[in-house]
Write an enzyme that holds these catalytic residues in place. Sequence first.
Site, PDB file in Angstrom:
ATOM      1  CE1 TYR A 100      10.628  32.526   7.031  1.00  0.00           C
ATOM      2  CE2 TYR A 100       9.344  32.046   8.991  1.00  0.00           C
ATOM      3  CZ  TYR A 100       9.592  31.853   7.645  1.00  0.00           C
ATOM      4  OH  TYR A 100       8.791  30.993   6.906  1.00  0.00           O
ATOM      5  CB  SER A 113       5.336  31.548   8.428  1.00  0.00           C
ATOM      6  OG  SER A 113       5.779  30.576   9.357  1.00  0.00           O
TER       7      SER A 113
HETATM    8  N1  LIG Z   1       8.896  25.275   4.335  1.00  0.00           N
HETATM    9  C1  LIG Z   1       8.298  25.658   5.447  1.00  0.00           C
HETATM   10  O1  LIG Z   1       8.346  24.954   6.465  1.00  0.00           O
HETATM   11  C2  LIG Z   1       7.526  26.949   5.496  1.00  0.00           C
HETATM   12  C3  LIG Z   1       6.653  27.165   6.569  1.00  0.00           C
HETATM   13  C4  LIG Z   1       5.933  28.355   6.620  1.00  0.00           C
HETATM   14  C5  LIG Z   1       6.066  29.301   5.611  1.00  0.00           C
HETATM   15  N2  LIG Z   1       6.939  29.061   4.578  1.00  0.00           N
HETATM   16  C6  LIG Z   1       7.035  30.079   3.533  1.00  0.00           C
HETATM   17  O2  LIG Z   1       6.661  29.527   2.288  1.00  0.00           O
HETATM   18  C7  LIG Z   1       7.278  30.260   1.224  1.00  0.00           C
HETATM   19  C8  LIG Z   1       7.899  29.309   0.216  1.00  0.00           C
HETATM   20  O3  LIG Z   1       8.996  28.627   0.807  1.00  0.00           O
HETATM   21  P1  LIG Z   1       9.296  27.082   0.522  1.00  0.00           P
HETATM   22  O4  LIG Z   1       8.861  26.330   1.697  1.00  0.00           O
HETATM   23  O5  LIG Z   1       8.767  26.700  -0.815  1.00  0.00           O
HETATM   24  O6  LIG Z   1      10.901  27.094   0.527  1.00  0.00           O
HETATM   25  P2  LIG Z   1      11.974  26.972  -0.667  1.00  0.00           P
HETATM   26  O7  LIG Z   1      13.273  27.406  -0.082  1.00  0.00           O
HETATM   27  O8  LIG Z   1      11.902  25.621  -1.283  1.00  0.00           O
HETATM   28  O9  LIG Z   1      11.465  27.993  -1.778  1.00  0.00           O
HETATM   29  C9  LIG Z   1      11.673  29.378  -1.684  1.00  0.00           C
HETATM   30  C10 LIG Z   1      11.955  29.898  -3.092  1.00  0.00           C
HETATM   31  O10 LIG Z   1      12.121  31.330  -3.017  1.00  0.00           O
HETATM   32  C11 LIG Z   1      13.266  31.686  -3.788  1.00  0.00           C
HETATM   33  N3  LIG Z   1      13.807  32.947  -3.261  1.00  0.00           N
HETATM   34  C12 LIG Z   1      14.407  33.150  -2.061  1.00  0.00           C
HETATM   35  N4  LIG Z   1      14.806  34.417  -1.960  1.00  0.00           N
HETATM   36  C13 LIG Z   1      14.438  35.059  -3.103  1.00  0.00           C
HETATM   37  C14 LIG Z   1      14.557  36.392  -3.568  1.00  0.00           C
HETATM   38  N5  LIG Z   1      15.192  37.322  -2.849  1.00  0.00           N
HETATM   39  N6  LIG Z   1      14.040  36.706  -4.780  1.00  0.00           N
HETATM   40  C15 LIG Z   1      13.413  35.754  -5.540  1.00  0.00           C
HETATM   41  N7  LIG Z   1      13.281  34.473  -5.144  1.00  0.00           N
HETATM   42  C16 LIG Z   1      13.778  34.125  -3.941  1.00  0.00           C
HETATM   43  C17 LIG Z   1      14.210  30.514  -3.609  1.00  0.00           C
HETATM   44  O11 LIG Z   1      15.226  30.475  -4.605  1.00  0.00           O
HETATM   45  C18 LIG Z   1      13.258  29.332  -3.664  1.00  0.00           C
HETATM   46  O12 LIG Z   1      13.047  28.893  -4.987  1.00  0.00           O
HETATM   47  C19 LIG Z   1       8.274  31.203   1.903  1.00  0.00           C
HETATM   48  O13 LIG Z   1       7.708  32.495   2.004  1.00  0.00           O
HETATM   49  C20 LIG Z   1       8.432  30.605   3.294  1.00  0.00           C
HETATM   50  O14 LIG Z   1       8.827  31.550   4.258  1.00  0.00           O
HETATM   51  C21 LIG Z   1       7.648  27.909   4.498  1.00  0.00           C
END
Ligand SMILES: NC(=O)c1ccc[n+]([C@@H]2O[C@H](COP(=O)([O-])OP(=O)(O)OC[C@H]3O[C@@H](n4cnc5c(N)ncnc54)[C@H](O)[C@@H]3O)[C@@H](O)[C@H]2O)c1
Length: 287
Positions: A171, A150
């Site tokens: 985080y 991130s």
């Molecule tokens: N959305 C943002 O703004 C953002 C920014 C920077 C980084 N990220 C990172 O991107 C990645 C994807 O997130 P996203 O944005 O698609 O969000 P999201 O919440 O839509 O998707 C995350 C997915 O991970 C699954 N998940 C969560 N905990 C879990 C576990 N313990 N075991 C298995 N699956 C699990 C959830 O059910 C979900 O399907 C994450 O690592 C997040 O930290 C997101």
Amino acid sequence: MGRVQDKVVLITGAARGQGRAHALRLAEEGADIIAVDICADIGSVGYALARTEDLDETADGVKKFGRRVVTATADVRDPAALRAAVAAGVAELGHLDAVIAQAGIAPLGSTQGAQAFLDAVTVDFNGVVHAVDAALPHLPDGGAIIATGSLAALAPATTDNPALGPGGLGYSFAKRTVASFVHDLATVLAPRRIRVNAIHPTNCNTAMLNSEPMYRAFRPDLDAPTREDALATFPAMTAMGNPYVEPEDVAEAALFLISDAARHITGMQMRVDSGGYLIKRPQLPTF
Ligand SMILES: NC(=O)c1ccc[n+]([C@@H]2O[C@H](COP(=O)([O-])OP(=O)(O)OC[C@H]3O[C@@H](n4cnc5c(N)ncnc54)[C@H](O)[C@@H]3O)[C@@H](O)[C@H]2O)c1
């Protein structure tokens, strides 16, 4: 021929958001997918995680591109469950070529204090290690590993802002540690030509961003901020003035890093952040 023709890719957190975008884009370019997700909520996280129907929707999307998919409901905090999911996927699809370890939670502003800190660390960091651990025995020389960090990994005073509580601190800690892990794992696996890279998105237009805890994080001045309230402040995380990137933008980076076009690229901290790092970082790059 697709850009990742006949490769098999493990994706954690594949039920929705960026995980689904990765699955669909890779399938479009010829990959088969092992799609893993918890499909259940975690108590310290103030927004719903994915459901089984979401994982099924990802699988349907992969099949529409004529590719094969194996789904598994597993928690990335559980190494045995992940190993079983990977073994079942490899048994059906024949081999494994790449991993995208990207399941994540953002328990910002959680009322659960230390538990929120630990949940963020065990999902966002340990979960990455467990995915690598489950995949590595199956990966051939020349394979690829991607971990999603991130902008919070690279720029202090984002989610580690004290106002966001222990979950935000967890985080940031987890994402910083993912960046470091990728750096050193890339060194360890270079002799086998297994490439290890991190992708660091800024705000991404998924359920994690479009959530009440995130609206509160962006608008601490309001009692009950809405998405519209938060939207006005989202562009503070980019230099280009856009509020977020789309999951499909991140998927393009993953596709490139898994493809043979990136065969000499390893240990990279690749930002998909509309220049967010350029305006946030207070010091010289450490990677
Ligand atoms: N959305 C943002 O703004 C953002 C920014 C920077 C980084 N990220 C990172 O991107 C990645 C994807 O997130 P996203 O944005 O698609 O969000 P999201 O919440 O839509 O998707 C995350 C997915 O991970 C699954 N998940 C969560 N905990 C879990 C576990 N313990 N075991 C298995 N699956 C699990 C959830 O059910 C979900 O399907 C994450 O690592 C997040 O930290 C997101």
